[in-house]
Design an enzyme around this catalytic site. Sequence first.
Site, PDB file in Angstrom:
ATOM      1  N   ARG A   1       0.586  -1.142  -0.078  1.00  9.10           N
ATOM      2  CA  ARG A   1      -0.276  -0.085  -0.553  1.00  9.10           C
ATOM      3  C   ARG A   1       0.837   1.338   0.045  1.00  9.10           C
ATOM      4  NH1 ARG A   1      -3.070   4.005   2.360  1.00  9.10           N
ATOM      5  NH2 ARG A   1      -4.738   4.390   2.191  1.00  9.10           N
ATOM      6  N   CYS A   2       2.013   1.187   0.525  1.00  7.26           N
ATOM      7  CA  CYS A   2       2.960   2.355   0.953  1.00  7.26           C
ATOM      8  C   CYS A   2       3.291   2.176  -0.251  1.00  7.26           C
ATOM      9  CB  CYS A   2       4.209   1.944   1.967  1.00  7.26           C
ATOM     10  SG  CYS A   2       3.399   2.200   3.688  1.00  7.26           S
ATOM     11  N   MET A   3       3.799   1.699  -1.218  1.00  2.00           N
ATOM     12  CA  MET A   3       4.481   1.260  -2.930  1.00  2.00           C
ATOM     13  C   MET A   3       3.428   2.159  -3.639  1.00  2.00           C
ATOM     14  SD  MET A   3       7.517  -1.001  -2.646  1.00  2.00           S
ATOM     15  CE  MET A   3       6.258  -2.534  -2.805  1.00  2.00           C
TER      16      MET A   3
END
Length: 412
Positions: free
Chosen positions: A399-401
């Site tokens: 999700r962060c990426m």
Amino acid sequence: MTTPIHVMSEIGKLKTVLLKRPGKEVENLTPEIMERLLFDDIPHLPVIQKEHDAFAQALIDRGVEVLYLEKLAAEAIDAGKVKEKFVDRILDESNIETDGVREGLKKYLLSFDTQEMVDAIMAGIRKKDVSIESHHLADVSSEEVYPFFMDPMPNLYFTRDPAAAIGKGLTINHMAFEARNRESLFIEAIMNYHPRFADQGVEVWRDRNHTSRIEGGDELVLNDKVLAIGISQRTSAKAIEQLAIELFERNSNFEKVLAIKIPNVRAMMHLDTVFTMVDYDKFTIHPGIQKNNGEVDTYILEKGGEPGTVKMTQRSDLQEILREALDVPKLTLIPCGGGDAIAAPREQWNDGSNTLAIAPGVVVTYDRNYVSNALLRSHGVEVIEIASSELSRGRGGPRCMSMPLIREDLPK
């Protein structure tokens, strides 16, 4: 979906996403500066690129259009004919000590074609690469003093944080640490000048020129009426209230913001490192954010009676708050690492709770979090695992990426 940004949920089928392939900025980390640049380790560039390419391919294989930040930024700068203006903006925020260095850097950057220039800015500018004509001691380009005129931006592959798509618009974020604040300049340029986004009806709910801090890892779109935002190490309560007021006053479709308080520690830097939505009625959660009785301090913000105000209600029964907000009869919180005293903190450190939903009940995760992944599957969730030995060193998961730009609406 008539606008280039359309995100009304965390789990609607993902159609378009923004990524950043790790580049030279990752290799420009050194042990002396990695903590200041928010890294705990130094990834191996060829392997992290291979893993990131596999992540992108996993999305493409499921029909997702993948756009790249570095490419869009260069295209936007060219389309707007703002190359010199963009360089000036970057230099303004790069702590350049003297006019001599500034002029030398400006000349150096403008000598590249636009894509090479963007890549060089992201990678960081080493002193040994630029000739500076100056008589100031501060301009001495000695590797022993400090190797960079402009710091690298190794966190850029976490495209989730500099901006966040909300409904038919986005926030362009003032970030918590100086090491990351320049990142949102690329998003700003894309929205202002890229033909795909400029003058296409994209709402900027909040720009980067605020003093209060907010980051996209804390911003979750639960459905077309409710947001969840983490009060965290990286996002302040003030910023959340300001954003809520903007959304309510500007007639967005959002009616409620759930401000969820999580521990102010690096291990849990954003809400999505401890809590993500994986299906209509299922979430991952790290047990470490819950009190002994399972409670989590949550503040429900709704439009106030007077302009520019909010009505706030405090509750702590997060599971029930989410069930009501999503209007589902039952809601399941799936504990990271199964809640085990060893597996839970280990897998949370490796972003076991940081899943990217690409459709209801279909998520991308890191392969290293096998306990959490098995538990997700036992709850009927399809898990697409990606290799993560080097990607995980940056302290962020799938999700962060990723910054979703378009998701299909969920059926009513």
